[in-house]
Design an enzyme around this catalytic site. Structure first.
Site, short mmCIF file in Angstrom:
data_model
loop_
_atom_site.label_atom_id
_atom_site.label_comp_id
_atom_site.label_asym_id
_atom_site.label_seq_id
_atom_site.Cartn_x
_atom_site.Cartn_y
_atom_site.Cartn_z
CG ASP A 478 -2.21 0.67 1.08
OD1 ASP A 478 -2.34 1.45 0.13
OD2 ASP A 478 -3.10 0.45 1.92
CG ASP A 546 -9.73 2.01 -0.56
OD1 ASP A 546 -9.17 0.96 -0.91
OD2 ASP A 546 -9.22 2.81 0.24
C1 DGJ Z 1 -5.91 1.68 1.84
C2 DGJ Z 1 -6.24 0.49 0.98
O1 DGJ Z 1 -6.74 0.93 -0.25
C3 DGJ Z 1 -7.24 -0.38 1.73
O2 DGJ Z 1 -7.60 -1.47 0.93
C4 DGJ Z 1 -6.64 -0.84 3.03
O3 DGJ Z 1 -5.57 -1.70 2.80
C5 DGJ Z 1 -6.21 0.36 3.85
N1 DGJ Z 1 -5.36 1.24 3.10
C6 DGJ Z 1 -5.49 -0.09 5.10
O4 DGJ Z 1 -5.00 0.96 5.80
#
Ligand code: DGJ
EC number: 3.2.1.22
Length: 731
Positions: A478, A546
């Site tokens: 991430d 997301d």
């Molecule tokens: C952002 C990501 O897009 C999510 O899927 C998740 O992993 C969160 N970060 C976790 O902090």
């Protein structure tokens, strides 16, 4: 082979190299760069500058490329270099340059003249052309590279800039590539976005002047705008008609793509790293290599261009593009930071119960002094949190093995929370202005990847995980923060920061891939804030957004699919949106399927449905992951959206159909035409993913490919059947 072509006579040149032509009288050198359907033709002019005289369908007789310039009677080019293959500045060019330099003596002018070329056939499908250009006054050399994939019609362009002067040369701008197009009109399809709103398209006619697509965000560079675009020639291309050029910069940092419609009504495209706050000082003897800019041109609409690009990505760019992918259960939305070993062990059992391949443990498993119980603390401290995981990750990996499921883990190794031991220990590793207050994005800061010590740290985060847990099967990488207050305590020249950050990141990823060449890794950036082919050489898939509301995803995945193959798109079934579980699952199946739901709370029918859908996915995912993608009905123009995947042997396909308009009585009133089938072949349609207790309204019948492509099929999508998946099987 290396040739200085200025002195060669034309006949010899043509005999020696079929692609090189030289006009004996004018001493012009013509270099057609051909792929299966197209040619990009370069030619020197009277002042020995290299220009682009053509980009379009290739001609049978290469000699005829010579006649192209005379066929145009446009207004005068006062500069003589308006069509430059790599436009300079400070000399005759009056348009947007690809390169701007300040020489060792302070002079700002550059003129690049053709010196030689070299061509190499790398394999049956791939060729590399290198052209050397030099300034006749200053010792500055630029090599232009054109790598072509014949079958896929894809070209990558990049440059090497070499300082042969005695002192430093400052590169004020150093783009990767230039293109020059002629057409009656040009239409740009560009994308904008934000968190949960990635890949929003906008299409407009390009007017005179410069349209710039860019990013200055540093790390999560695509948050507002990704480095991909399409330009339609003459009129907006449709799915199956019209000439359209796709472009993409293979770079995970700041980019700048300028589209300039000039006084002659021609379109100049200059693409590369963003020179914003980034003049690069090139030492004597030093070479700077710019990232690749890729383009693909089709004359049969957006659909063909996308299939060409997807095939190229699977064959040559995406890590393990020809392989398969694991289904998974992720715990992010079901637990957020609130979990412990007992809860996770239960989730591992749920993973098995659901029938997916892998459990993915998300954010929150690490840090002790400042435990990662929310997003304010702990980033940077990559030790298992002792109260959540007293027996470490190892126990979860082996519990997974016990249950027959693999185990994957989330990391965000480029980042640090100010509330962390890492920050306390190494404030000099953090990107921050020493004399200014810190400013946070998601309560965190970026680590300085220009610093080799930080590169080692980031590499070790991953390496330690694998060393301690050799059976770890998956990484979600991430990257949630942008760069504010850009400053590196490591660099003496701050202008190198943005460039060297990405170079540092790639160097870490190269080390990881050298040691762990095949482990699947997801490229995630707080959603889809970092999706590009520079990074995707190291990753097997990306996280588009997301936002997993399936209705939103139909639109978003549609747009991503123009540039990226389904195998690279991680789609998870979550609780976002109002659609039923079947709808959510069907949408997630249009790529790499995953789940992020509370399995133990599913009712018996929902669980039965998920298990059945996963079995279907496992049986037919080869079609989705490796097949050719045909967009049948656009959700933006129709109440029913339809997307088809067809195995290259044309014997099996899957068609996804969704109601995307909830107005009264909307549905598939008329048949939808399939594409790509063998017209003479008979195909049987079977409905997949039926929810328990429901029956299909699709007749069990076979049709010729001709019928399905001419008259069409009707999925019977309506308010009571909002999502319909059909298997198309040759008989
Ligand atoms: C952002 C990501 O897009 C999510 O899927 C998740 O992993 C969160 N970060 C976790 O902090």
């Amino acid at each position: 082979m290396q040739k200085n072509t200025r002195g060669l006579i034309g006949i010899a040149a043509i005999t020696l190299l079929s692609f090189l032509q030289q006009d004996v009288f004018s001493q012009k050198v013509t270099i057609p760069i051909e792929t299966q359907h197209n040619a990009l033709v370069l030619q020197t002019n009277a002042t020995n500058n290299l220009g682009i005289i053509y980009l379009g369908p290739k001609l049978s007789d290469k000699i005829e490329y010579e006649a192209i310039p005379a066929a145009y009677k446009q207004t005068t080019d006062y500069t003589g270099v308006a069509n430059a293959a790599y436009a300079t500045s400070g000399s005759r060019n009056l348009f947007e340059p690809a390169i701007t330099v300040t020489h060792a003596d302070g002079n700002n002018s550059l003129d690049l003249q053709y010196v030689s070329y070299e061509t190499k056939k790398l394999d049956d499908n791939t060729s590399l052309l290198t052209i050397v250009l030099k300034d006749p006054v200053y010792e500055l050399e630029v090599k232009l590279f054109y790598k072509t994939w014949y079958n896929e019609d894809v070209t990558e362009q990049w440059t090497e800039i070499k300082n042969n002067e005695k002192g430093n040369v400052v590169l004020q701008k150093y783009a990767s590539a230039g293109l020059y197009l002629k057409a009656d009109n040009f239409y740009l399809r560009q994308y904008h976005g934000d968190w949960a709103k990635e890949m929003q398209p906008e299409e407009s006619r390009i007017t005179h002047g410069i349209k710039t697509l860019d990013s200055k965000l540093g790390t999560r560079a695509d948050l507002f705008q990704p480095p991909v675009f399409m330009v339609s020639l003459n009129k907006p291309a449709t799915e199956d008609e019209g000439s359209v050029l796709y472009g993409a910069l293979e770079w995970s940092g700041n980019f700048k793509i300028d589209l300039e419609l000039d006084n002659q009504d021609n379109l100049r495209i200059i693409a590369g790293v963003n020179n914003h706050a980034s003049p690069y000082t090139l030492k004597p003897g030093e070479v700077l290599t710019t990232p690749a800019f890729l383009s693909v041109l089709s004359h049969k609409g957006k659909g063909e261009a996308s299939r060409q690009l997807q095939a190229w990505a699977r064959n040559y760019k995406l890590l393990d593009g020809k392989g398969t992918r694991l289904t998974l259960l992720n715990n992010w939305e079901s637990t957020y930071f609130d979990f412990n070993e007992t809860k996770l062990k239960a989730l591992l059992k749920d993973t098995k119960e659901l029938g997916v391949d892998l459990f993915l443990l998300d954010d929150g498993w690490f840090a002790n002094k400042y435990p990662r119980n929310d997003d304010h603390a702990g980033l940077g401290d990559w030790q298992e949190n002792k109260s959540k995981l007293p027996n470490g990750i190892a126990t979860l990996v082996s519990e997974g093995q016990h249950n027959g499921v693999r185990f994957g883990i989330w990391v965000e190794p480029e980042m640090v929370n100010p509330k962390s031991e890492l920050y306390e220990k190494h404030p000099d590793w953090v990107v921050r202005q020493p004399k200014r207050p810190e400013y946070y994005f998601r309560n965190q800061l970026v680590l300085d990847l220009t610093n080799p010590q930080v590169q080692d740290f980031v590499f070790n985060v991953i390496d330690n995980l694998f060393t301690k847990n050799p059976n770890l099967a998956y990484i979600k990488w991430d990257c949630n923060a942008v760069v504010y207050n850009a400053y590196s305590a490591h660099l003496t020249n701050q202008s190198h920061f943005y460039l060297q950050y990405v170079q540092g990141l790639y160097s870490v990823l190269q080390r990881i891939r050298k040691k762990y060449p095949t482990v699947p890794m997801m490229l995630c950036s707080g959603g889809g804030g970092r999706v590009d082919y520079g990074a995707l050489q190291y990753f097997t898939e990306f996280w588009p957004s997301d936002n997993t509301d399936p209705l939103e995803r139909i639109f978003m995945q549609w747009e991503y699919s123009y540039f990226y193959p389904a195998i690279s798109s991680s789609n998870h079934v979550t609780d976002w949106g109002k659609q039923p579980l079947k709808y959510r699952t069907d949408v997630a199946m249009m790529g790499k399927l995953g789940f992020d739901i509370v399995v133990s709370k599913l009712n018996a029918s929902d669980l039965e449905f998920c298990r059945y859908a996963i079995k279907n996915y496992d049986a037919f995912k080869y079609v989705i992951l490796q097949g050719d993608q045909y967009r049948l009905q656009d959700p933006r123009d129709n109440a029913v959206a339809a997307m088809m995947y067809l195995n290259p042997d044309k014997r099996s396909g899957i068609v996804f159909n969704y109601l995307v308009n909830n107005r009264y009585d909307e549905g598939s009133a008329r048949p939808i035409k399939m594409k790509g089938l063998d017209p003479r072949q008979r195909y049987r349609l079977t409905e997949l993913n039926l929810y328990p207790g429901t029956t299909s309204t699709i007749a069990d019948k076979s049709y010729t490919g001709e019928f399905l492509m001419t008259v069409g099929y009707n999925p019977d999508v309506k308010a009571s059947r909002t999502s319909v998946v059909l298997l198309v099987k040759a008989e």
